[in-house]
Design a protein around this motif. Structure first.
Motif, PDB file in Angstrom:
ATOM      1  N   ARG A 159       0.974  -1.296   0.037  1.00  0.00           N
ATOM      2  CA  ARG A 159      -0.002   0.101  -0.167  1.00  0.00           C
ATOM      3  C   ARG A 159       0.856   1.221  -0.187  1.00  0.00           C
ATOM      4  N   ILE A 160       0.567   2.406  -0.885  1.00  0.00           N
ATOM      5  CA  ILE A 160       1.180   3.410  -0.942  1.00  0.00           C
ATOM      6  C   ILE A 160       0.439   4.334  -0.074  1.00  0.00           C
ATOM      7  N   ILE A 161       0.934   4.808   0.974  1.00  0.00           N
ATOM      8  CA  ILE A 161       0.299   5.816   1.962  1.00  0.00           C
ATOM      9  C   ILE A 161       0.799   7.412   1.683  1.00  0.00           C
ATOM     10  N   LEU A 162      -0.232   8.126   1.342  1.00  0.00           N
ATOM     11  CA  LEU A 162      -0.026   9.538   1.077  1.00  0.00           C
ATOM     12  C   LEU A 162       0.314  10.257   2.303  1.00  0.00           C
ATOM     13  N   GLU A 163       1.334  11.118   2.420  1.00  0.00           N
ATOM     14  CA  GLU A 163       1.209  11.762   3.574  1.00  0.00           C
ATOM     15  C   GLU A 163       0.744  13.132   3.420  1.00  0.00           C
ATOM     16  N   GLY A 164       0.098  14.001   4.498  1.00  0.00           N
ATOM     17  CA  GLY A 164      -0.235  15.314   4.354  1.00  0.00           C
ATOM     18  C   GLY A 164      -1.659  15.199   3.776  1.00  0.00           C
ATOM     19  N   ASP A 165      -2.115  16.431   4.014  1.00  0.00           N
ATOM     20  CA  ASP A 165      -3.687  16.782   3.284  1.00  0.00           C
ATOM     21  C   ASP A 165      -3.639  17.289   1.934  1.00  0.00           C
ATOM     22  N   VAL A 166      -4.692  17.057   1.487  1.00  0.00           N
ATOM     23  CA  VAL A 166      -4.696  17.621   0.001  1.00  0.00           C
ATOM     24  C   VAL A 166      -4.617  19.420   0.122  1.00  0.00           C
ATOM     25  N   PRO A 167      -3.874  19.986  -0.696  1.00  0.00           N
ATOM     26  CA  PRO A 167      -3.846  21.559  -0.457  1.00  0.00           C
ATOM     27  C   PRO A 167      -5.088  22.191  -0.788  1.00  0.00           C
ATOM     28  N   SER A 168      -5.276  23.381  -0.273  1.00  0.00           N
ATOM     29  CA  SER A 168      -6.294  24.159  -0.860  1.00  0.00           C
ATOM     30  C   SER A 168      -6.490  24.502  -2.069  1.00  0.00           C
ATOM     31  N   PRO A 169      -7.490  24.444  -2.559  1.00  0.00           N
ATOM     32  CA  PRO A 169      -7.496  24.771  -4.007  1.00  0.00           C
ATOM     33  C   PRO A 169      -7.516  26.341  -4.129  1.00  0.00           C
ATOM     34  N   ALA A 170      -7.878  27.073  -3.021  1.00  0.00           N
ATOM     35  CA  ALA A 170      -7.907  28.559  -3.284  1.00  0.00           C
ATOM     36  C   ALA A 170      -6.134  29.023  -3.029  1.00  0.00           C
ATOM     37  N   ASP A 171      -5.212  28.152  -2.541  1.00  0.00           N
ATOM     38  CA  ASP A 171      -3.845  28.327  -2.756  1.00  0.00           C
ATOM     39  C   ASP A 171      -3.258  27.309  -3.095  1.00  0.00           C
ATOM     40  N   PRO A 172      -3.179  26.484  -4.391  1.00  0.00           N
ATOM     41  CA  PRO A 172      -2.678  25.431  -4.786  1.00  0.00           C
ATOM     42  C   PRO A 172      -0.907  25.800  -4.909  1.00  0.00           C
ATOM     43  N   PRO A 173      -0.142  24.593  -4.816  1.00  0.00           N
ATOM     44  CA  PRO A 173       1.281  24.411  -4.801  1.00  0.00           C
ATOM     45  C   PRO A 173       1.672  25.183  -6.170  1.00  0.00           C
ATOM     46  N   CYS A 230       3.838  14.288 -15.114  1.00  0.00           N
ATOM     47  CA  CYS A 230       4.756  14.136 -14.209  1.00  0.00           C
ATOM     48  C   CYS A 230       6.116  14.092 -14.497  1.00  0.00           C
ATOM     49  N   HIS A 231       6.901  14.627 -14.035  1.00  0.00           N
ATOM     50  CA  HIS A 231       8.592  14.900 -14.485  1.00  0.00           C
ATOM     51  C   HIS A 231       9.238  13.399 -14.300  1.00  0.00           C
ATOM     52  N   PHE A 232       8.794  12.706 -13.356  1.00  0.00           N
ATOM     53  CA  PHE A 232       9.271  11.623 -13.146  1.00  0.00           C
ATOM     54  C   PHE A 232       8.258  10.252 -13.140  1.00  0.00           C
ATOM     55  N   ALA A 233       7.511  10.333 -14.156  1.00  0.00           N
ATOM     56  CA  ALA A 233       6.597   9.246 -14.664  1.00  0.00           C
ATOM     57  C   ALA A 233       7.250   7.896 -14.798  1.00  0.00           C
ATOM     58  N   GLU A 234       6.683   6.782 -14.206  1.00  0.00           N
ATOM     59  CA  GLU A 234       7.560   5.627 -14.591  1.00  0.00           C
ATOM     60  C   GLU A 234       6.331   4.621 -14.026  1.00  0.00           C
ATOM     61  N   GLU A 235       6.464   3.469 -14.698  1.00  0.00           N
ATOM     62  CA  GLU A 235       5.463   2.371 -14.498  1.00  0.00           C
ATOM     63  C   GLU A 235       5.565   1.952 -12.969  1.00  0.00           C
ATOM     64  N   LEU A 236       4.362   1.481 -12.346  1.00  0.00           N
ATOM     65  CA  LEU A 236       4.480   0.920 -11.203  1.00  0.00           C
ATOM     66  C   LEU A 236       5.094  -0.662 -11.321  1.00  0.00           C
ATOM     67  N   LEU A 237       6.174  -0.848 -10.227  1.00  0.00           N
ATOM     68  CA  LEU A 237       6.869  -2.100 -10.715  1.00  0.00           C
ATOM     69  C   LEU A 237       5.988  -3.461 -10.643  1.00  0.00           C
ATOM     70  N   GLU A 283      11.128  16.499  -6.626  1.00  0.00           N
ATOM     71  CA  GLU A 283      12.352  17.258  -6.231  1.00  0.00           C
ATOM     72  C   GLU A 283      12.564  18.865  -6.787  1.00  0.00           C
ATOM     73  N   GLU A 284      13.269  19.453  -7.013  1.00  0.00           N
ATOM     74  CA  GLU A 284      13.133  21.024  -6.938  1.00  0.00           C
ATOM     75  C   GLU A 284      12.555  21.372  -8.288  1.00  0.00           C
ATOM     76  N   ILE A 285      12.630  20.555  -9.398  1.00  0.00           N
ATOM     77  CA  ILE A 285      12.013  20.904 -10.643  1.00  0.00           C
ATOM     78  C   ILE A 285      10.402  20.896 -10.643  1.00  0.00           C
ATOM     79  N   CYS A 286       9.865  20.174  -9.466  1.00  0.00           N
ATOM     80  CA  CYS A 286       8.652  19.863  -9.427  1.00  0.00           C
ATOM     81  C   CYS A 286       7.892  21.099  -8.796  1.00  0.00           C
ATOM     82  N   ALA A 287       8.864  21.934  -7.880  1.00  0.00           N
ATOM     83  CA  ALA A 287       8.148  23.095  -7.386  1.00  0.00           C
ATOM     84  C   ALA A 287       8.283  24.291  -8.351  1.00  0.00           C
ATOM     85  N   THR A 288       9.005  24.217  -9.334  1.00  0.00           N
ATOM     86  CA  THR A 288       9.387  25.350 -10.247  1.00  0.00           C
ATOM     87  C   THR A 288       8.773  25.200 -11.896  1.00  0.00           C
TER      88      THR A 288
END
Length: 352
Positions: free
Chosen positions: A287-301, A335-342, A314-319
């Motif tokens: 199971r892949i557990i996502l950490e953190g909450d979904v950001p607010s759509p009023a202030d997306p990342p 996704c910058h780092f898209a790859e198939e699930l193993l 990584e850094e490119i994902c923020a810029t």
């Protein structure tokens, strides 16, 4: 102007202009108003931010994602129940965002919606016969065989025409959803937008509604935009799938491609939580557990909207916002780092 994602690159785009429905760079923002007498706009909820989809005659497009990802808003904006902030919605080559109200009413004969809550969407003060007859009366089709058409529709969705004089509260949840489907079919549409049509129903009732929708599609050649958060239901009914996260499509493609070779981290996380009918696979699945909450759509990342919960970020994902393109996986992935699930996920192993 609001930054939007480019249109998906897929086999369907080879025939642009031939689709029954084409949605390009759809944006739907809602104003946030401050307190006080003037109630000035102090911000925006970015419910949908550059969604592109298409739908062909007779097929089912599944739109899936967590609650609040903008999938229901997308469906309503397609129907112009919400006026889009930007973007294009074309139905049989006709631009809906520019249509006058009268012409849009004519389009709604061919493009109907079934809402999530089968009780709230039905007028409790009207008997079922009148509820189903209402679209026929609005479009001037009731005088010519209206009562017979209502009885035919009730039979079509598996209800007893003799119960047409009853009120919505006298029916079960599954029966009420069948009434909603009958109303949507009254004008013989070409496509239905199904806004989580089974999420409010018990599992045993869900199967009956899904089977009904499939039978109706086979009989009348209907096209569906099937909106849901339940991956097993989407897998069962869809031909193609679009995965949404925080107002954007992050992965889209043929159903089996998405379920067997999910390449976006968010899609992988969703599918890792889907139960398997095979106990051996279920025991081995990680199971892949996502950490953190979904950001607010009023202030997306900035950049990639999923980066705040992504283990690959990584850094490119923020810029730099990743484009929705085919990166070698065989279908578009944002996704910058898209790859198939193993560990391959077989659609037949997902519990329907």
């Amino acid at each position: 102007m609001t930054q939007t994602s480019p249109a998906p690159v897929s086999a369907h785009d080879e025939h642009v202009g031939e689709h029954l429905l084409e949605v390009r760079d759809l944006v739907m923002h809602f104003p946030i108003r401050g307190s006080g007498f003037l109630r000035r706009v102090v911000g925006q909820v970015q419910a949908v931010s550059g969604v592109s989809l298409d739908l062909d005659a007779g097929e089912t497009l599944g739109v899936v994602g967590e609650s609040g990802c903008g999938k229901s808003t997308t469906g309503r904006a397609i129907l112009q129940l919400h006026t889009p902030t930007a973007g294009s919605v074309r139905w049989e080559g006709k631009e809906l965002t520019e249509l006058p109200k009268q012409e849009m009413q004519a389009v709604r004969r061919d493009l109907q919606i079934v809402f999530q809550d089968p009780y709230a969407s039905l007028n409790p003060k009207m008997p079922v016969n009148d509820i189903i007859a209402e679209p026929l009366k609005v479009h001037g089709r009731y005088k010519d065989g209206g009562p017979a058409r209502v009885k035919e529709l009730l039979q079509l969705v598996g209800l007893n025409p003799e119960h047409g004089n009853r009120y919505p509260h006298e029916f079960s949840g599954g029966q009420r959803q069948r009434i909603g489907i009958a109303r949507a079919l009254a004008l013989q549409p070409k496509a239905l937008i199904l806004d989580e049509p089974v999420s409010a129903l018990d599992v045993s009732v869900q199967a009956g509604i899904i089977n009904l929708l499939e039978d109706l599609q086979d009989e009348f050649g209907l096209a569906y935009v099937f909106i849901a958060h339940d991956l097993s239901v989407v897998r069962h009914i869809s031909d193609r799938v679009a995965v949404m996260y925080l107002g954007k499509v992050v992965e889209t493609g043929e159903r089996d491609e998405i379920y067997r070779r999910p390449s976006h981290p968010y899609t992988q996380a969703l599918l890792s939580a889907a139960p398997s009918a095979n106990p051996e696979i279920e025991a081995k699945r990680e199971r892949i557990i996502l950490e953190g909450d979904v950001p607010s759509p009023a202030d997306p990342p900035s950049g990639c909207r999923f980066r705040t919960r992504c283990w690959k970020a990584e850094e490119i994902c923020a810029t730099e916002e990743p484009e929705l393109v085919d990166r070698g996986q065989g279908h578009p992935v944002a996704c910058h780092f898209a790859e198939e699930l193993l560990e391959v996920i077989n659609p037949d192993d997902v519990t329907p």
